[in-house]
Design a protein around this motif. Structure first.
Motif, mmCIF file in Angstrom:
data_model
loop_
_atom_site.group_PDB
_atom_site.id
_atom_site.type_symbol
_atom_site.label_atom_id
_atom_site.label_comp_id
_atom_site.label_asym_id
_atom_site.label_seq_id
_atom_site.Cartn_x
_atom_site.Cartn_y
_atom_site.Cartn_z
ATOM 1 N N VAL A 67 33.997 37.249 38.280
ATOM 2 C CA VAL A 67 33.009 38.310 38.055
ATOM 3 C C VAL A 67 32.324 38.045 36.721
ATOM 4 N N ASP A 68 31.014 37.815 36.763
ATOM 5 C CA ASP A 68 30.234 37.513 35.548
ATOM 6 C C ASP A 68 30.885 36.413 34.721
ATOM 7 N N GLY A 69 31.382 35.371 35.403
ATOM 8 C CA GLY A 69 31.964 34.224 34.716
ATOM 9 C C GLY A 69 33.417 34.376 34.337
ATOM 10 N N VAL A 70 34.012 35.557 34.528
ATOM 11 C CA VAL A 70 35.420 35.795 34.191
ATOM 12 C C VAL A 70 36.256 35.583 35.443
ATOM 13 N N GLU A 71 37.312 34.737 35.349
ATOM 14 C CA GLU A 71 38.123 34.387 36.504
ATOM 15 C C GLU A 71 39.410 35.215 36.552
ATOM 16 N N SER A 72 39.827 35.544 37.761
ATOM 17 C CA SER A 72 41.107 36.215 37.965
ATOM 18 C C SER A 72 42.209 35.169 38.096
ATOM 19 N N LYS A 73 43.439 35.628 38.136
ATOM 20 C CA LYS A 73 44.544 34.745 38.495
ATOM 21 C C LYS A 73 44.371 34.339 39.958
ATOM 22 N N PRO A 74 44.703 33.102 40.318
ATOM 23 C CA PRO A 74 44.504 32.670 41.709
ATOM 24 C C PRO A 74 45.591 33.210 42.628
ATOM 25 N N THR A 75 45.297 33.171 43.905
ATOM 26 C CA THR A 75 46.337 33.460 44.895
ATOM 27 C C THR A 75 47.321 32.300 44.921
ATOM 28 N N ALA A 76 48.421 32.502 45.616
ATOM 29 C CA ALA A 76 49.340 31.387 45.853
ATOM 30 C C ALA A 76 48.675 30.399 46.816
ATOM 31 N N THR A 77 48.997 29.135 46.669
ATOM 32 C CA THR A 77 48.455 28.099 47.556
ATOM 33 C C THR A 77 49.165 28.155 48.911
ATOM 34 N N ILE A 78 48.377 28.061 49.973
ATOM 35 C CA ILE A 78 48.937 27.944 51.322
ATOM 36 C C ILE A 78 48.723 26.498 51.752
ATOM 37 N N LEU A 123 43.189 40.213 44.840
ATOM 38 C CA LEU A 123 42.669 39.683 43.577
ATOM 39 C C LEU A 123 41.937 40.801 42.837
ATOM 40 N N GLN A 124 42.240 40.967 41.564
ATOM 41 C CA GLN A 124 41.717 42.118 40.824
ATOM 42 C C GLN A 124 41.338 41.694 39.411
ATOM 43 N N LEU A 125 40.186 42.173 38.939
ATOM 44 C CA LEU A 125 39.735 41.908 37.577
ATOM 45 C C LEU A 125 39.315 43.208 36.910
ATOM 46 N N GLU A 126 39.863 43.485 35.727
ATOM 47 C CA GLU A 126 39.414 44.629 34.932
ATOM 48 C C GLU A 126 38.482 44.075 33.849
ATOM 49 N N LEU A 127 37.229 44.498 33.881
ATOM 50 C CA LEU A 127 36.225 43.952 32.986
ATOM 51 C C LEU A 127 36.300 44.613 31.611
ATOM 52 N N ALA A 128 35.658 43.988 30.644
ATOM 53 C CA ALA A 128 35.702 44.491 29.272
ATOM 54 C C ALA A 128 34.928 45.806 29.157
ATOM 55 N N GLU A 129 35.300 46.600 28.140
ATOM 56 C CA GLU A 129 34.582 47.853 27.908
ATOM 57 C C GLU A 129 33.123 47.559 27.585
ATOM 58 N N GLY A 130 32.243 48.398 28.106
ATOM 59 C CA GLY A 130 30.824 48.210 27.878
ATOM 60 C C GLY A 130 30.137 47.404 28.955
ATOM 61 N N ALA A 131 30.915 46.709 29.810
ATOM 62 C CA ALA A 131 30.305 45.961 30.914
ATOM 63 C C ALA A 131 29.681 46.951 31.902
ATOM 64 N N THR A 132 28.489 46.637 32.365
ATOM 65 C CA THR A 132 27.756 47.569 33.228
ATOM 66 C C THR A 132 27.240 46.861 34.469
ATOM 67 N N TYR A 133 26.942 47.674 35.465
ATOM 68 C CA TYR A 133 26.350 47.154 36.701
ATOM 69 C C TYR A 133 24.934 46.636 36.415
ATOM 70 N N PRO A 134 24.451 45.657 37.231
ATOM 71 C CA PRO A 134 25.107 44.998 38.368
ATOM 72 C C PRO A 134 26.023 43.871 37.900
ATOM 73 N N TYR A 135 26.959 43.447 38.813
ATOM 74 C CA TYR A 135 27.881 42.360 38.527
ATOM 75 C C TYR A 135 27.661 41.237 39.540
ATOM 76 N N ASP A 136 27.682 39.999 39.047
ATOM 77 C CA ASP A 136 27.646 38.831 39.924
ATOM 78 C C ASP A 136 29.078 38.471 40.298
ATOM 79 N N VAL A 137 29.380 38.532 41.589
ATOM 80 C CA VAL A 137 30.748 38.337 42.080
ATOM 81 C C VAL A 137 30.789 37.065 42.924
ATOM 82 N N GLU A 138 31.801 36.240 42.649
ATOM 83 C CA GLU A 138 32.024 35.015 43.433
ATOM 84 C C GLU A 138 33.471 34.989 43.918
ATOM 85 N N VAL A 139 33.663 34.799 45.226
ATOM 86 C CA VAL A 139 34.989 34.560 45.799
ATOM 87 C C VAL A 139 35.055 33.057 46.051
#
Length: 608
Positions: A157-168, A180-196
């Motif tokens: 999300v906006d260049g910040v990566e989450s921890k990965p899932t386990a490899t299958i 997969l969950q990311l808590e963004l920094a305070e002050g971050a506002t919409y819109p967000y660029d999201v990449e899976v």
């Protein structure tokens, strides 16, 4: 209080882990240490559970909440066997469904519905973006050598990566149970660029990019995606964003910031204009002073100069002088233009080039750092997976070792019963003495320790054949004394190894505590029983007298038959039940030793 209710649970194509019947499945649902489980269903690989399971969580529970779902095979006399598990995340109050393949066992699937009531919402100061229920299909082949792709997934999300899932490992159609969950920094506002982002894990080289889904989230809420990856294959997942400032509030904040920036810029412009005006006034004042000084100096020079006019030059020289003067003026004009022409200002271009170079270097360094971190996380995940696999393998081996030890102990107990029976019975050999004249029979039931004589229908205890060499009248009177002593020696050998077999069987029974004792006890008991039935066979298998009345022991073995055969007595020797038991005990003791050796190997115990 927060309450999570799970209902409508059904499974399909579960693995059969029972040997003679089908699996007896049940489902365990848990959050942290709080659990609830269904009743088991007998002999069913496609069960539907009618129960609704409720988990009552503390009132201060803060979402999101991860729910573990385990499917197990019910065993009455031992621990339940795992049939697979899955996880899903509840992001807040509401209801929904979850379905997917079971993990670990790699067979079977599960479907369920859930409802969440109560609990607390997450912090409103930070925005959280979460993706769950990730299913990928028809991924491209990334590995060589006949193996398939080894995928794992990242949320960016906006260049910040989450921890990965386990490899299958080794699949083109994975289902990921993680959220997969990311808590963004305070002050971050919409819109967000999201990449899976989907990656392929490689052990000996950098991980490969498989494909991605890119989207923009413009406001809080939830939704789902079911469509193509950027390269090959398809993806489906659910996504949600919550918390943090709303887009409207963010726009208000941006407007206020813009107004403040404009006011600051206007103040700066006014100050710069005043400073420029002051500098221009100072410059004009200095210029006026210079002109005044130059005028005074010119007047003094004119007063001191010779006022006599020069002779006029000839006409041709005038023309030549005019031509040279005109050429000089042109040259001077060119020099003025050339000298006053400003070179092209390249300072800004240089700065831009240096900035671009610095940005490229920073991007390269950031990529290297990101690759290093990704590789570190991948190695960590691989190590954790290897550790989990090793733990599961150790657990499986430990359970197998216990089973081998239990079977070995049961057989050792039977072996101990056989040893006691061999020592206490009178049915090792049966000796029949028949009078050649009258035909009257006298039967002796001979054991390792006991001898019973039966004449007609009457039976009585008789001296054991171990005593024939010392006091046996028939043996001493009609046969070679050396042969009778050999008979006695065989008797004592049987008695010695019969006693040893009892202690060895008892030692083998201790294998349930220490497999080494079981191995040693089984091996020693096998040796003892081998001696027992070998000596008993030598007592039985002696040659018959070729002619009645010939010289004693000529051409004959020292066995029971020859010890009593004479011109008046006809003998016959037969095997008894104890002899057969000693053969079975020999085979059984080998099985006991092998079972305890297998138990030691499975449990990681070195018997040496």
């Amino acid at each position: 209080m927060a309450t999570i209710t799970v209902s409508g649970i059904s499974c399909e194509d579960l693995k059969n882990v029972d040997t003679q019947t089908l699996s007896d499945p049940l489902v365990v649902v848990s959050v942290g240490g709080i659990k609830a489980e269904t009743k088991h269903i007998w002999n069913d690989l496609n069960p539907t559970f009618p129960e609704s399971l409720q988990l009552k969580l503390p009132a201060n529970t803060i979402y999101p909440v991860t729910v573990d779902v385990a499917v197990e095979d019910f065993d009455k006399h031992s621990d339940n066997d795992p049939l697979g598990h899955t996880k899903f995340t509840i992001l807040g109050e509401g209801s929904g469904t979850h379905s997917g393949k079971l993990q670990d066992i790699e067979q079977g699937s599960i479907k369920l519905s859930w409802t969440a009531v109560g609990g607390k919402a997450p912090s409103a100061d930070r925005t959280t973006v979460a993706v769950s229920g990730i299913k990928l299909r028809d991924l491209p082949l990334m590995d060589t050598g006949g193996t398939k792709t080894d995928p794992y997934v990242l949320l960016v999300v906006d260049g910040v990566e989450s921890k990965p899932t386990a490899t299958i490992w080794n699949t083109h159609d994975p289902d990921f149970p993680e959220t997969l969950q990311l808590e963004l920094a305070e002050g971050a506002t919409y819109p967000y660029d999201v990449e899976v982002r989907v990656m392929d894990e490689d052990v000996k080289k950098d991980n490969d990019f498989v494909g991605a889904v890119n989207m923009t989230i413009t406001e809080p809420g939830q939704g789902s995606y079911d469509g193509p990856l950027s390269t090959q294959g398809t993806a489906s997942f659910n996504y949600v964003s919550y918390g943090g400032p709303s887009p409207a509030a963010a726009n208000d904040d941006d407007l206020e910031a813009l107004v403040a920036d404009i006011a600051a810029e206007e103040d700066q412009t006014a100050a710069e204009k005043a400073a420029a005006e002051k500098a221009e006034a100072e410059r004009l004042e200095r210029l006026a002073e210079e002109i005044a000084n130059t005028t005074k100096a010119g007047k003094k020079t004119d007063a001191a100069a010779d006022v006599t006019p020069p002779k006029e030059a000839p006409k041709e020289e005038k023309k030549k002088g005019k031509k040279e003067k005109k050429g000089k003026e042109k040259k001077d004009d060119w020099d003025v233009v050339d000298n006053t022409k400003k070179p092209e200002d390249t300072s800004q271009a240089t700065k831009d080039a240096e900035a671009a170079k610095a940005a490229a270097a920073k991007a390269k360094a950031d990529k290297a750092a990101a690759d290093k971190e990704a590789k570190k996380e991948a190695k960590k995940a691989a190590a954790e997976k290897a550790k989990a696999d090793k733990a599961n393998e150790s657990k499986s081996d430990g359970e197998a070792g216990k089973k081998f030890a239990l079977i070995g102990a049961v057989l050792a107990a039977i072996l101990l019963i056989f040893a006691i029976a061999i020592n206490s019975t009178t049915s090792n050999l049966s000796l029949t003495l028949k009078s050649r004249a009258t035909g009257v029979e006298e039967k002796h039931e001979m054991g390792i320790w006991l001898d019973r004589r039966v004449v007609g229908a009457k039976g009585e205890d008789a001296p054991h054949y171990c005593n024939y060499a010392d006091g046996g009248e028939k043996c001493a009177a009609e046969k070679d004394t050396d042969c009778c002593e050999a008979l006695e020696s065989k008797c004592y050998t049987n008695q010695t190894f019969a006693i040893f077999s009892c202690f060895a069987a008892l030692c083998a029974l201790c294998g349930i505590i220490d497999p080494t004792a079981g191995i040693v006890g089984g091996a020693v008991n096998a040796f003892c029983n081998l001696i027992l039935f070998s000596v008993t066979a030598s007592l039985h298998n002696n040659e018959y007298w070729s002619t009645v009345g010939v010289t004693p022991n000529v051409g004959a073995e020292c066995g029971l038959k020859n010890a009593f055969e004479s011109a008046t007595i006809e003998t016959d020797v037969a095997y008894g039940a104890a002899f057969v038991l000693s053969i079975f005990a020999f085979l059984l003791s080998i099985a006991v030793a092998v079972l305890f050796a297998m138990s030691a190997k499975a449990s990681g115990v070195n018997p040496l």
